[in-house]
Design a protein around this motif. Structure first.
Motif, PDB file in Angstrom:
ATOM      1  N   LEU A  26      43.413  39.066  43.562  1.00  0.00           N
ATOM      2  CA  LEU A  26      44.157  39.461  44.762  1.00  0.00           C
ATOM      3  C   LEU A  26      43.644  40.772  45.348  1.00  0.00           C
ATOM      4  O   LEU A  26      44.318  41.382  46.176  1.00  0.00           O
ATOM      5  N   ARG A  27      42.466  41.182  44.956  1.00  0.00           N
ATOM      6  CA  ARG A  27      41.901  42.409  45.506  1.00  0.00           C
ATOM      7  C   ARG A  27      41.533  42.208  46.967  1.00  0.00           C
ATOM      8  O   ARG A  27      41.161  41.113  47.375  1.00  0.00           O
ATOM      9  N   GLY A  28      41.653  43.270  47.738  1.00  0.00           N
ATOM     10  CA  GLY A  28      41.344  43.185  49.157  1.00  0.00           C
ATOM     11  C   GLY A  28      42.559  42.920  50.013  1.00  0.00           C
ATOM     12  O   GLY A  28      42.449  42.850  51.240  1.00  0.00           O
ATOM     13  N   LEU A  29      43.743  42.801  49.401  1.00  0.00           N
ATOM     14  CA  LEU A  29      44.969  42.552  50.169  1.00  0.00           C
ATOM     15  C   LEU A  29      45.758  43.831  50.424  1.00  0.00           C
ATOM     16  O   LEU A  29      46.836  43.785  51.000  1.00  0.00           O
ATOM     17  N   GLY A  30      45.234  44.978  49.971  1.00  0.00           N
ATOM     18  CA  GLY A  30      45.921  46.249  50.195  1.00  0.00           C
ATOM     19  C   GLY A  30      46.975  46.574  49.154  1.00  0.00           C
ATOM     20  O   GLY A  30      47.788  47.479  49.355  1.00  0.00           O
TER      21      GLY A  30
END
Length: 313
Positions: free
Chosen positions: A245-249
Motif C-alpha cells: 500500500l505504499r504510495g497512498l500517502g
C-alpha cells in the motif's frame, strides 16, 4: 490509445489485487453483462452484446469458471452451445466490485474530461505517467483514517512491523538484533504506558495500512543517544507502512497525526530518528519540515541512526 488502455488495464489489475478482490480487468465486460442478465447467456449472445470474439469470450469464461465466478450449463434448445451464468460466489462478489467500480468511474471521468479528443488522449497519457491510476483509485476506495490501535489488533501490527523492517535493504535482520525485533513484534505492550499511543491507518474496509508509535514525553522514547533527555518535546518511532500500500500517502498521514498530537500537547518540538535504509521516509520527513540534528545521532549496534527535529514553537 493502446498504450493508455494497457496502462489502465495494468492499473486495474493492481487495484483488484490490493483491494483483496479476486478479479481481473479483462473479465469486466463479460462479468458485468452476466450480472445484469436475468438469465444465462450463450457465447453468441455475449459476443453480439459486447463485440468480443468467440475465442476471447471462451477464454475469459474459462478463467471466470476457474475462479468459481461462473458456471456453464447445457443449452436445452441447442445441443451445440452452452449457457453461462454467475455462480452464487460470483453474485456475492458483485456488491464489493460495484463499490470499487464507482471509484473507477469517478477517476476515469476526471481523467477524460477534455473536449479535444486527440489532445485529451495525449494529456491522459501524460497524467498516467505521473501518479498511477491505481493509486488514485485505491486511495479513494480505502479512504484511510488514523485512530489508536485496539488490543485485538496488536499482533497483526507487530507482524507488519517485523515484515517491513526485516525487508529493508541494509537494515539489521532479526538474527542480528533480536531484542529490537522483539520490540517490534510486541509493540502493543508499549501502550501499557498511558503517555504512549500506537496509532494505525485503517481503511473503511478495516484493512490496516500502517502504524506508528507516538510518545507524548521524550523520557519514554526509549532510543539511544540524548533524545530521551529533551524537555517539552514529543516524538514518534517505528513507522511502518504495508509494502503493498505504499504510495497512498499513509506514512504522511501517520506523521501528520503525530505532529498534531504534539501541538495539542503544547510540545516545543517533535523528535524522530531514521536510517539510510529508510530513504523514502527520510525524504518524506524533510519534505514535511524536519531538520537534521546531529546531536541526536546514535549507534544501534553497528547501525548509524540519524536524528531530526521539527520545531513547533
Amino acid at each position: 490509445m493502446r498504450g493508455i488502455y494497457e496502462q489502465l488495464q495494468v492499473a486495474g489489475d493492481r487495484t483488484y489485487e490490493l483491494s483483496g478482490l479476486p478479479f481481473r480487468s479483462s473479465w469486466f465486460g463479460i462479468y458485468y453483462l452476466l450480472s445484469k442478465s436475468e438469465r444465462a447467456l450463450s457465447v453468441s449472445e455475449i459476443t453480439e452484446a459486447i463485440s468480443y470474439t468467440r475465442i476471447t469470450v471462451k477464454n475469459v469464461v474459462r478463467e471466470l469458471k476457474s475462479e468459481g465466478l461462473v458456471e456453464i450449463h447445457k443449452n436445452p434448445s441447442d445441443s451445440r452451445s452452452k449457457l453461462i451464468s454467475l455462480t452464487l460466489k460470483g453474485r456475492d462478489l458483485l456488491p464489493q466490485l460495484e463499490e470499487l467500480w464507482n471509484v473507477f468511474d469517478q477517476q476515469l471521468e476526471e481523467l477524460f474530461q477534455q473536449k479535444d479528443f486527440l489532445n485529451s488522449l495525449k494529456r491522459v497519457n501524460e497524467r498516467l505517467q505521473g501518479e498511477s491510476f491505481d493509486k488514485k483509485v485505491l486511495r479513494e476506495y480505502f479512504n484511510f483514517s488514523i485512530r489508536p490501535a485496539r488490543s485485538e489488533e496488536f499482533s497483526k501490527i507487530g507482524a507488519l512491523m517485523v515484515e517491513v523492517y526485516s525487508a529493508l535493504k541494509g537494515f539489521p535482520k532479526p538474527a542480528e538484533q533480536p531484542a529490537y525485533y522483539d520490540l517490534l513484534r510486541n509493540v502493543g505492550k508499549l501502550t501499557e504506558n498511558e503517555t504512549i499511543e500506537l496509532l494505525i491507518a485503517v481503511s473503511e474496509q478495516g484493512k490496516i495500512g500502517g502504524a506508528v508509535v507516538f510518545f507524548k514525553d521524550m523520557k519514554d522514547y526509549g532510543s539511544g543517544g540524548t533524545a530521551t533527555g529533551e524537555l517539552h518535546s514529543s516524538g514518534f518511532r517505528l513507522l511502518a507502512v504495508d509494502p503493498n500500500l505504499r504510495g497512498l500517502g499513509i506514512g504522511k498521514m501517520l506523521t501528520a497525526e503525530c505532529i498534531q498530537k504534539a501541538r495539542d500537547n503544547q510540545s516545543r518540538q517533535v523528535i524522530i530518528h531514521t536510517t539510510k535504509a529508510m530513504k523514502t521516509a527520510w525524504n518524506m520527513y524533510e519534505n514535511m519540515g524536519f531538520k537534521r540534528s546531529g546531536d541526536l545521532d546514535f549507534m544501534q549496534g553497528k547501525l548509524p541512526v540519524f536524528g531530526f527535529r521539527l520545531l513547533l514553537q
